[in-house]
Write a protein that holds these residues in place. Structure first.
Motif, short mmCIF file in Angstrom:
data_model
loop_
_atom_site.label_atom_id
_atom_site.label_comp_id
_atom_site.label_asym_id
_atom_site.label_seq_id
_atom_site.Cartn_x
_atom_site.Cartn_y
_atom_site.Cartn_z
N LEU A 56 0.73 -1.24 0.08
CA LEU A 56 0.06 0.10 0.00
C LEU A 56 0.84 1.32 0.06
N PHE A 57 1.86 1.18 0.71
CA PHE A 57 2.91 2.60 0.93
C PHE A 57 3.52 2.51 -0.36
N ASP A 58 3.90 1.53 -1.05
CA ASP A 58 4.52 1.63 -2.45
C ASP A 58 3.67 2.19 -3.53
N ILE A 74 4.08 10.99 1.23
CA ILE A 74 5.05 10.52 2.13
C ILE A 74 4.30 11.07 3.82
N ALA A 75 4.05 12.34 3.34
CA ALA A 75 3.38 13.08 4.63
C ALA A 75 2.01 12.78 5.06
N ASP A 127 17.09 12.32 -5.59
CA ASP A 127 18.03 11.64 -4.48
C ASP A 127 17.48 12.06 -3.26
N GLU A 128 17.10 13.17 -3.04
CA GLU A 128 16.60 13.35 -1.76
C GLU A 128 15.35 12.60 -1.50
N ARG A 133 12.32 8.52 1.44
CA ARG A 133 11.35 7.46 1.10
C ARG A 133 11.62 6.22 1.92
N ARG A 134 13.18 5.85 2.05
CA ARG A 134 13.65 4.73 2.83
C ARG A 134 13.33 4.90 4.13
#
Length: 149
Positions: A56-58, A74-75, A127-128, A133-134
């Motif tokens: 679900l996150f992905d 993400i937030a 890249d940030e 995300r990780r």
């Protein structure tokens, strides 16, 4: 006694066979198998639930067309996970919100700023976002698992 009678030694009965085991051993083996079965079932359920949460996150992040939209997603996911873990925490702001989301302060200040202001910035480096995300993926799982405790 008559001396003509032959003397015989004491004869022991044959030793019992090892199979089938006594009923006590069967009950002990059954109880052990039951405990192992329940542990395997609970572990499998946890792994399945964790996999479903990650999917679900992905999926939410893949639906975001830009890096800024991904930051907003993400937030939103972190707010939802915080609400599930502790109802009412989605209404927290500023320092209280960061204490709830990142209590160990693992996230660097630039990444915090990026997450806080990311949806309002038109240009964000990919890249940030990948590094954020990780971290967010791990924290999302931790928040969702807190509700189970």
């Amino acid at each position: 006694m008559n001396a003509a009678l032959p003397l015989r030694d004491v004869a022991l009965p044959p030793s019992p066979s090892w199979w089938p085991p006594a009923p006590g051993w069967l009950m002990l083996i059954g109880a052990l198998l039951l405990v192992l079965g329940v542990a395997a079932f609970i572990g499998q359920r946890r792994r399945r639930r964790r996999r479903r949460w990650l999917q679900l996150f992905d999926q939410e992040l893949q639906a975001a067309p830009t890096a800024a939209a991904e930051l907003a997603a993400i937030a939103g996911l972190l707010r939802r996970a915080a609400r599930v873990a502790q109802p009412g925490s989605e209404a927290l702001h500023d320092h209280a919100w960061w204490q709830r989301i990142d209590p160990k302060e693992e996230l660097a200040e630039p990444q915090r700023q990026l997450l806080a202001e990311g949806a309002y910035r038109p240009q964000v480096a990919a890249d940030e976002v990948a590094e954020l995300r990780r971290w967010a993926r791990e924290r999302y799982l931790q928040l969702l698992q807190e509700r189970r405790r």
